[in-house]
Design an enzyme around this catalytic site. Structure first.
Site, PDB file in Angstrom:
ATOM      1  CD  GLU A 107       9.757  -5.880   6.832  1.00  0.00           C
ATOM      2  OE1 GLU A 107       9.334  -4.852   6.253  1.00  0.00           O
ATOM      3  OE2 GLU A 107       9.777  -5.996   8.070  1.00  0.00           O
ATOM      4  CD  GLU A 162      -0.998  -4.448  11.759  1.00  0.00           C
ATOM      5  OE1 GLU A 162      -1.699  -4.319  10.734  1.00  0.00           O
ATOM      6  OE2 GLU A 162       0.213  -4.701  11.696  1.00  0.00           O
ATOM      7  CE  LYS A 218       6.530  -0.636   9.668  1.00  0.00           C
ATOM      8  NZ  LYS A 218       5.616   0.223   8.921  1.00  0.00           N
ATOM      9  CE  LYS A 245      -3.375   2.144   3.043  1.00  0.00           C
ATOM     10  NZ  LYS A 245      -4.195   1.957   4.239  1.00  0.00           N
ATOM     11  N   GLY A 274      -4.571  -2.104   5.449  1.00  0.00           N
ATOM     12  CA  GLY A 274      -3.843  -3.251   4.889  1.00  0.00           C
ATOM     13  C   GLY A 274      -4.459  -4.580   5.295  1.00  0.00           C
ATOM     14  NE  ARG A 275      -5.624  -3.806  11.587  1.00  0.00           N
ATOM     15  CZ  ARG A 275      -4.957  -2.660  11.639  1.00  0.00           C
ATOM     16  NH1 ARG A 275      -3.860  -2.503  10.916  1.00  0.00           N
ATOM     17  NH2 ARG A 275      -5.378  -1.661  12.385  1.00  0.00           N
ATOM     18  CG  HIS A 318      -4.084 -36.230  17.529  1.00  0.00           C
ATOM     19  ND1 HIS A 318      -4.122 -37.459  18.160  1.00  0.00           N
ATOM     20  CD2 HIS A 318      -5.216 -36.152  16.778  1.00  0.00           C
ATOM     21  CE1 HIS A 318      -5.210 -38.107  17.778  1.00  0.00           C
ATOM     22  NE2 HIS A 318      -5.902 -37.338  16.950  1.00  0.00           N
TER      23      HIS A 318
HETATM   24  O1  F6P Z   1       2.743  -4.222   9.967  1.00  0.00           O
HETATM   25  C1  F6P Z   1       2.415  -2.925   9.639  1.00  0.00           C
HETATM   26  C2  F6P Z   1       1.787  -2.801   8.283  1.00  0.00           C
HETATM   27  O2  F6P Z   1       1.578  -1.459   8.029  1.00  0.00           O
HETATM   28  C3  F6P Z   1       0.487  -3.593   8.128  1.00  0.00           C
HETATM   29  O3  F6P Z   1      -0.611  -2.928   8.660  1.00  0.00           O
HETATM   30  C4  F6P Z   1       0.419  -3.752   6.661  1.00  0.00           C
HETATM   31  O4  F6P Z   1      -0.502  -4.726   6.309  1.00  0.00           O
HETATM   32  C5  F6P Z   1       1.864  -4.129   6.369  1.00  0.00           C
HETATM   33  O5  F6P Z   1       2.612  -3.324   7.259  1.00  0.00           O
HETATM   34  C6  F6P Z   1       2.316  -3.933   4.952  1.00  0.00           C
HETATM   35  O6  F6P Z   1       2.246  -2.588   4.555  1.00  0.00           O
HETATM   36  P1  F6P Z   1       2.361  -2.182   3.035  1.00  0.00           P
HETATM   37  O7  F6P Z   1       1.238  -2.801   2.290  1.00  0.00           O
HETATM   38  O8  F6P Z   1       2.291  -0.696   3.027  1.00  0.00           O
HETATM   39  O9  F6P Z   1       3.688  -2.682   2.508  1.00  0.00           O
END
Ligand code: F6P
Length: 531
Positions: A215, A355, A498, A209, A269-270, A386
């Site tokens: 990452e 979150e 972060k 987003k 995002g979630r 189990h």
């Molecule tokens: O973990 C924090 C966060 O902002 C989440 O809410 C989001 O889903 C994820 O990082 C990824 O963010 P982006 O889509 O901006 O890379």
């Protein structure tokens, strides 16, 4: 208009709930059954393909009535309307929360800053549809003229968990495309995925987003460099697309502007799998099935928006969680789907729920002095039986559970399905009754029972029922956030880690650890000195 700020613990209804808790908390669940022959009928909801049985809980009709009054006292209904109508209920970021608009009917009108967002949503859906169709049909070709066989989604958090869970859950409906997910910035994993795919017929989807997540960008850069070992820069547009609200950064990365699928800041995002973030879902199961998933969510949205409390599934589930979390002090909640397809469902819900509602500050900016949030965890049944079910039956901690099962198996294997579902029904019964009706010769064999469960029995796992199930939990999360008087749609709690990681990365590169505490310094020295 933001959501109202009402401290739930200061309401008159809360005090009544507290007194009621004192009256009934010692009653064993089976005694509730013994005293009310209609209990299973009154404490259950039959809706569409869902039958939700919440009778195996430490509640009675009076609990329901008191929660009903509580919801009225906090004007809960008005919060639902603000959510659906696009009010800026994400106050800290001054944004509406409109994942529900993504699955609304295409002729609805929902306005953000005087603009009907349904029009933009419709055109994004058209783009997802035509792109998916051209890739699935083989019209879209890779740089050497081959059709696409593999797709790799590169994203993390909400840009990974929703699509990967849905694709895994609906694998039965899969097109010929193989899907892979790269989320963690673990180079070993990236390497493993790249070993599996051929650059000539692989499509990479960079989902971020913000397009600033380290990452995702690190993974995307590594993958692009790998791709350029086989093809020229001009070929990138045939193999890389992006989903982002930050078009500028995506273009800077090298994505053709035609290949950027939109995202909006009013979708968290979630909660974004319903948006262009779901392009991997549409590629994986076809656009029509993706549309069915959205439709399933939409009908649950309508149920949530229009049903009165005792028959409103997400609100009932939210109140039961509140009851255990804030009155009984049970802190965690298990999700046990009796379907191996749903093996990532609890992982998905962990982000969606934790979150959102892992918050310590109320909507007036004050630190709260009551419990918020739920610890979510789980595993599929029968595997979980189990593994950790010993703890659930005889441990000293009580963990309320949601059992999710399907009346019909996908492939029709009745023998297996009967065994699977017999286990589900047996577990909820054992957890409730324990051995109270039997003689036990030793405490080691004693089951106290009185362990609460909800059973969510769904006709069959389909795109539509999965859409409804996810939406059900989304609205439960929203309802709890409203009641706890917190803000469920920001996530400032991820920022500190972060920032420190960025600083430590610089220190690793400069081999300068002097600014750190002795523990971190020793760890960093050990890390760097290992051959
Ligand atoms: O973990 C924090 C966060 O902002 C989440 O809410 C989001 O889903 C994820 O990082 C990824 O963010 P982006 O889509 O901006 O890379």
């Amino acid at each position: 208009m933001p959501l109202k700020s009402i401290n739930p613990t200061k309401t008159k209804s809360w005090l009544k709930l507290k007194n009621h808790f004192n009256d009934i908390s010692g009653i064993h669940i089976y005694d509730f059954f013994a005293n009310d022959v209609n209990r299973a009928d009154t404490l259950s909801i039959d809706w569409n393909d869902f039958y939700v049985d919440f009778s195996k809980n430490k509640i009675n009709q009076e609990t329901i009535n008191l929660f009903n009054n509580f919801l009225k006292e906090i004007d809960f209904k008005s919060s639902i309307e603000k959510y659906f109508n696009g009010n800026k209920i994400n106050s800290t970021e001054s944004r509406p929360v409109l994942h529900t608009a993504l699955r609304a009917n295409k002729d609805e009108q929902i306005f953000v800053n005087d603009k009907n967002v349904i029009l933009e949503i419709n055109s994004a859906k058209e783009k997802i549809k035509s792109f998916s169709e051209s890739v699935i049909s083989g019209n879209h070709k890779g740089f050497s003229g081959h059709k696409i066989t593999d797709i790799v989604n590169i994203g993390i958090g909400g840009s990974d968990l929703g699509p990967s869970m849905v694709i895994e859950s609906l694998s039965h409906y899969k097109t010929h495309l193989n899907t892979h997910f790269i989320s963690n910035v673990d180079g070993d994993h990236v390497h493993e995925i790249l070993k599996k795919v051929n650059p000539e017929h692989t499509l990479f989807i960079i989902v971020s987003k913000t397009f600033t997540t380290i990452e995702t960008l690190t993974n995307a850069n590594t993958v692009r460099d790998w791709f350029l070992n086989f093809a020229d820069k001009e070929q990138i547009s045939k193999h890389f697309i992006a989903v982002s609200s930050n078009t500028e950064k995506a273009v800077e990365f090298g994505i053709d502007s035609q290949n950027i699928f939109p995202m909006w800041d009013w979708v968290g995002g979630r909660f974004s799998l319903w948006s262009s973030v779901g392009v991997s879902i549409s590629l994986s199961i076809g656009y029509e099935k993706f549309a069915e998933l959205l439709e399933g969510a939409r009908i649950m949205d309508t149920h949530f928006r229009t049903s009165d409390f005792p028959k409103n599934i997400p609100v009932v589930l939210a109140c039961i969680t509140l009851w255990y979390n804030n009155f009984f002090g049970f802190q965690s909640h298990g999700i046990i789907p009796y379907s191996e397809n749903l093996k990532s469902f609890s992982k998905y819900l962990q982000q969606a729920s934790m979150e959102s509602n892992g918050k310590q500050t109320d909507r007036s900016g004050n630190l709260v002095n009551y419990q918020t949030g739920q610890i979510i965890w789980g595993q599929t049944g029968t595997n979980a039986q189990h593994s950790f079910f010993q703890f659930l039956h005889q441990g000293t901690k009580i963990i309320p559970l949601d059992f999710i099962g399907f009346s019909k198996p996908i492939k029709g294997n009745k023998q297996h399905h009967n065994i699977l579902m017999a286990n589900l029904f047996a577990q909820t019964k054992a957890l409730m009754f324990g051995t109270n009706d039997k003689e036990t010769d030793s405490n080691h064999k004693l089951f106290k029972g009185d362990r609460p469960t909800n059973t969510i029995l769904i006709r069959k796992l389909t795109p539509r029922s999965l859409g409804s199930l996810i939406s059900m939990y989304e609205h439960k999360i929203f309802s709890l956030g409203v009641i706890w008087n917190i803000l469920s749609f920001d996530q400032f709690g991820v920022e500190l880690g972060k920032k420190l990681a960025n600083n430590i990365l610089k220190d690793i590169e400069n081999q300068d650890f002097n600014s750190h505490d002795s523990s971190t310094r020793n760890l960093l020295n050990k890390y760097l000195s290992t051959d």
